[in-house]
Write a protein that holds these residues in place. Structure first.
Motif, mmCIF file in Angstrom:
data_model
loop_
_atom_site.group_PDB
_atom_site.id
_atom_site.type_symbol
_atom_site.label_atom_id
_atom_site.label_comp_id
_atom_site.label_asym_id
_atom_site.label_seq_id
_atom_site.Cartn_x
_atom_site.Cartn_y
_atom_site.Cartn_z
ATOM 1 N N LEU A 1 0.828 -1.189 0.000
ATOM 2 C CA LEU A 1 0.000 0.000 0.000
ATOM 3 C C LEU A 1 0.870 1.248 0.000
ATOM 4 C CD1 LEU A 1 -2.950 -0.849 2.417
ATOM 5 C CD2 LEU A 1 -3.000 -0.581 -0.058
ATOM 6 N N GLN A 2 2.162 1.071 -0.180
ATOM 7 C CA GLN A 2 3.105 2.192 -0.171
ATOM 8 C C GLN A 2 3.943 2.178 -1.444
ATOM 9 O OE1 GLN A 2 3.347 4.603 2.268
ATOM 10 N NE2 GLN A 2 1.523 3.678 3.118
ATOM 11 N N SER B 1 -4.621 9.731 3.283
ATOM 12 C CA SER B 1 -5.161 8.866 4.333
ATOM 13 C C SER B 1 -4.436 7.524 4.411
ATOM 14 C CB SER B 1 -6.660 8.639 4.129
ATOM 15 O OG SER B 1 -6.911 7.779 3.040
ATOM 16 N N HIS B 2 -3.749 7.138 3.328
ATOM 17 C CA HIS B 2 -2.988 5.888 3.305
ATOM 18 C C HIS B 2 -1.489 6.119 3.472
ATOM 19 C CE1 HIS B 2 -6.812 4.382 1.763
ATOM 20 N NE2 HIS B 2 -6.401 3.211 2.199
ATOM 21 N N ILE C 1 0.564 7.890 1.656
ATOM 22 C CA ILE C 1 1.309 7.900 0.397
ATOM 23 C C ILE C 1 1.566 9.350 -0.001
ATOM 24 C CG2 ILE C 1 1.318 7.203 -2.024
ATOM 25 C CD1 ILE C 1 -0.782 5.045 -1.232
ATOM 26 N N CYS D 1 -1.751 5.942 -8.070
ATOM 27 C CA CYS D 1 -1.719 5.207 -6.797
ATOM 28 C C CYS D 1 -3.073 4.622 -6.460
ATOM 29 C CB CYS D 1 -1.257 6.127 -5.669
ATOM 30 S SG CYS D 1 0.489 6.517 -5.731
ATOM 31 N N MET E 1 -12.440 2.403 -4.813
ATOM 32 C CA MET E 1 -11.424 2.980 -3.932
ATOM 33 C C MET E 1 -11.866 4.286 -3.275
ATOM 34 S SD MET E 1 -9.209 0.645 -4.204
ATOM 35 C CE MET E 1 -7.787 1.305 -3.386
ATOM 36 N N TRP F 1 -7.300 10.371 -0.609
ATOM 37 C CA TRP F 1 -7.130 8.931 -0.422
ATOM 38 C C TRP F 1 -5.656 8.608 -0.180
ATOM 39 C CZ3 TRP F 1 -4.430 4.945 -2.650
ATOM 40 C CH2 TRP F 1 -4.827 3.649 -2.316
ATOM 41 N N CYS F 2 -4.781 9.194 -0.988
ATOM 42 C CA CYS F 2 -3.344 8.952 -0.811
ATOM 43 C C CYS F 2 -2.878 9.435 0.560
ATOM 44 C CB CYS F 2 -2.544 9.627 -1.924
ATOM 45 S SG CYS F 2 -2.718 8.797 -3.516
#
Length: 149
Positions: free
Chosen positions: A23-24, A133-134, A136, A147, A112, A130-131
């Protein structure tokens, strides 16, 4: 270990690269020419061809490439551009034995991001959020789209 490369094809092409189970991913962007006095389609196609070939020389363990299914453009120029860029990607992947997977962008976004379509500015912001929050870090919405994909 094989890796997945995802491209968000456009004048600024976003990319994401990593193992299928991460996820990275690494991510970035390739800027294709905005203008060319002779032939902008030829210039962008050649720039993507050269950039992708050089990247795949370095990323020799890419076994799968993902990208959004081409959607109808607003005009013939958009259709020609996306078709040419998609063709470059497919040809380079074919030469190297890399499997190409395509998915409708709206399907990916719905899964997603929770919604499949909307105004461009809204969808860009959702991809960036989204990125974030993850965890990224992305340089812009083009890399964020890659991503998310």
């Amino acid at each position: 270990m094989s890796r997945l490369l995802v491209l968000d094809l456009a004048t600024i092409t976003g990319w994401a690269l990593g193992p299928l189970n991460t996820l990275q991913p690494q991510c970035g962007r390739w800027e294709l020419p905005e203008r060319d006095p002779r032939d902008i389609l030829g210039a962008r196609t050649a720039a993507l061809d050269n950039t992708l070939a050089a990247a795949l020389d370095v990323w020799s363990d890419v076994s799968v490439l993902g990208m959004a299914e081409p959607i109808p453009g607003r005009n013939q120029s958009d259709v020609a551009m996306l078709g040419a860029l998609t063709g470059v990607v497919r040809a380079e992947c074919w030469r190297r034995g890399i499997r190409v997977l395509v998915q409708p962008e709206s399907t990916v976004r719905k899964e997603m991001l929770g919604r499949g379509s909307g105004r461009s500015a809204v969808m860009k912001e959702l991809a960036l959020m989204w990125c974030e929050s993850h965890g990224i870090t992305v340089p812009d919405h083009n890399a964020a789209d890659a991503c998310v994909f």
